[in-house]
Design a protein around this motif. Structure first.
Motif, PDB file in Angstrom:
ATOM      1  N   LEU A  34      45.367  19.109  45.377  1.00 32.83           N
ATOM      2  CA  LEU A  34      44.000  18.644  45.148  1.00 32.83           C
ATOM      3  C   LEU A  34      42.978  19.737  45.460  1.00 32.83           C
ATOM      4  N   VAL A  35      43.234  20.529  46.477  1.00 30.93           N
ATOM      5  CA  VAL A  35      42.352  21.659  46.792  1.00 30.93           C
ATOM      6  C   VAL A  35      42.369  22.654  45.636  1.00 30.93           C
ATOM      7  N   GLU A  36      43.541  22.906  45.104  1.00 28.50           N
ATOM      8  CA  GLU A  36      43.681  23.827  43.964  1.00 28.50           C
ATOM      9  C   GLU A  36      42.913  23.313  42.746  1.00 28.50           C
ATOM     10  N   LYS A  37      42.965  22.012  42.495  1.00 30.56           N
ATOM     11  CA  LYS A  37      42.245  21.429  41.359  1.00 30.56           C
ATOM     12  C   LYS A  37      40.740  21.632  41.477  1.00 30.56           C
ATOM     13  N   ALA A  38      40.245  21.738  42.692  1.00 30.81           N
ATOM     14  CA  ALA A  38      38.805  21.909  42.911  1.00 30.81           C
ATOM     15  C   ALA A  38      38.336  23.324  42.597  1.00 30.81           C
ATOM     16  N   SER A  39      39.242  24.282  42.612  1.00 28.13           N
ATOM     17  CA  SER A  39      38.826  25.670  42.381  1.00 28.13           C
ATOM     18  C   SER A  39      38.277  25.824  40.970  1.00 28.13           C
ATOM     19  N   LYS A  47      29.206  19.788  49.523  1.00 29.87           N
ATOM     20  CA  LYS A  47      29.826  18.840  48.575  1.00 29.87           C
ATOM     21  C   LYS A  47      31.299  19.169  48.376  1.00 29.87           C
ATOM     22  N   LEU A  48      31.631  20.449  48.345  1.00 30.71           N
ATOM     23  CA  LEU A  48      33.028  20.856  48.206  1.00 30.71           C
ATOM     24  C   LEU A  48      33.832  20.378  49.418  1.00 30.71           C
ATOM     25  N   LEU A  49      33.271  20.533  50.605  1.00 32.45           N
ATOM     26  CA  LEU A  49      33.952  20.066  51.813  1.00 32.45           C
ATOM     27  C   LEU A  49      34.095  18.548  51.812  1.00 32.45           C
ATOM     28  N   GLY A  54      50.038  29.147  51.796  1.00 30.18           N
ATOM     29  CA  GLY A  54      48.922  28.297  51.442  1.00 30.18           C
ATOM     30  C   GLY A  54      48.170  28.775  50.221  1.00 30.18           C
ATOM     31  N   THR A  55      48.221  30.061  49.928  1.00 30.15           N
ATOM     32  CA  THR A  55      47.481  30.597  48.801  1.00 30.15           C
ATOM     33  C   THR A  55      48.170  30.307  47.484  1.00 30.15           C
ATOM     34  N   CYS A  56      49.493  30.409  47.463  1.00 30.45           N
ATOM     35  CA  CYS A  56      50.172  30.282  46.175  1.00 30.45           C
ATOM     36  C   CYS A  56      51.192  29.160  46.140  1.00 30.45           C
ATOM     37  N   SER A  57      51.147  28.239  47.076  1.00 26.96           N
ATOM     38  CA  SER A  57      52.142  27.170  47.115  1.00 26.96           C
ATOM     39  C   SER A  57      52.026  26.211  45.951  1.00 26.96           C
ATOM     40  N   THR A  58      50.867  26.178  45.298  1.00 30.60           N
ATOM     41  CA  THR A  58      50.712  25.282  44.158  1.00 30.60           C
ATOM     42  C   THR A  58      50.838  26.048  42.849  1.00 30.60           C
ATOM     43  N   SER A  59      51.320  27.256  42.931  1.00 29.13           N
ATOM     44  CA  SER A  59      51.418  28.092  41.744  1.00 29.13           C
ATOM     45  C   SER A  59      52.749  28.828  41.756  1.00 29.13           C
ATOM     46  N   SER A  60      53.243  29.142  40.608  1.00 27.69           N
ATOM     47  CA  SER A  60      54.495  29.901  40.547  1.00 27.69           C
ATOM     48  C   SER A  60      54.221  31.371  40.263  1.00 27.69           C
ATOM     49  N   SER A  61      52.979  31.811  40.422  1.00 32.44           N
ATOM     50  CA  SER A  61      52.615  33.177  40.072  1.00 32.44           C
ATOM     51  C   SER A  61      52.671  34.144  41.239  1.00 32.44           C
ATOM     52  N   CYS A  62      53.129  33.720  42.394  1.00 36.99           N
ATOM     53  CA  CYS A  62      53.179  34.594  43.557  1.00 36.99           C
ATOM     54  C   CYS A  62      54.228  35.686  43.327  1.00 36.99           C
ATOM     55  N   ASN A  63      53.832  36.923  43.546  1.00 35.82           N
ATOM     56  CA  ASN A  63      54.755  38.043  43.379  1.00 35.82           C
ATOM     57  C   ASN A  63      55.329  38.504  44.707  1.00 35.82           C
TER      58      ASN A  63
END
Length: 124
Positions: free
Chosen positions: A43-48, A57-59, A95-104
């Motif tokens: 959900l945090v990722e969706k807000a970006s 408001k973001l918080l 925490g930065t890339c856990s919702t993405s598969s793009s972490c190198n």
């Protein structure tokens, strides 16, 4: 409630609840920590990239997201087997890339266990 900078520096699950001044059941957090933080992270990722009209408001969105995820688990939500296995298919563990598969920066650290090497400490 603190600032967005303070929010971004939080690493422990309990600290997210304390940051938003939310009560929580420690037993539930201990049992479902990974799943709660995974869903919250999504959900945090969706807000970006969305304009919430300011940090406050973001918080508020983040607080509502955490409440929503926590209440779902408190009311008996259990991830499906497909959800659980999908987490293992995406080996990222930060925490930065856990919702993405793009972490190198993901490396195998022990017998099929992977971790992101771009962050020194990882806690949920």
């Amino acid at each position: 409630m603190g600032t967005l900078t303070e929010f971004r520096n939080i690493t422990d699950t309990e600290d997210f609840f304390e940051f938003f001044d939310l009560q929580f059941d420690e037993r539930l957090i201990n049992a479902k920590r990974f799943h709660i933080m995974k869903k919250f992270g999504e959900l945090v990722e969706k807000a970006s990239g969305h304009d919430f009209g300011g940090d406050e408001k973001l918080l508020e969105y983040y607080k509502f997201a955490l409440i929503t995820v926590y209440k779902n688990f408190e009311n008996g939500y259990s991830p499906s087997a497909a959800d659980v296995w999908e987490m293992f298919d995406k080996p990222s563990a930060c925490g930065t890339c856990s919702t993405s598969s793009s972490c190198n920066d993901v490396e195998e650290v022990s017998h099929g266990v992977h971790a992101c090497t771009s962050h020194n400490t990882i806690t949920f």
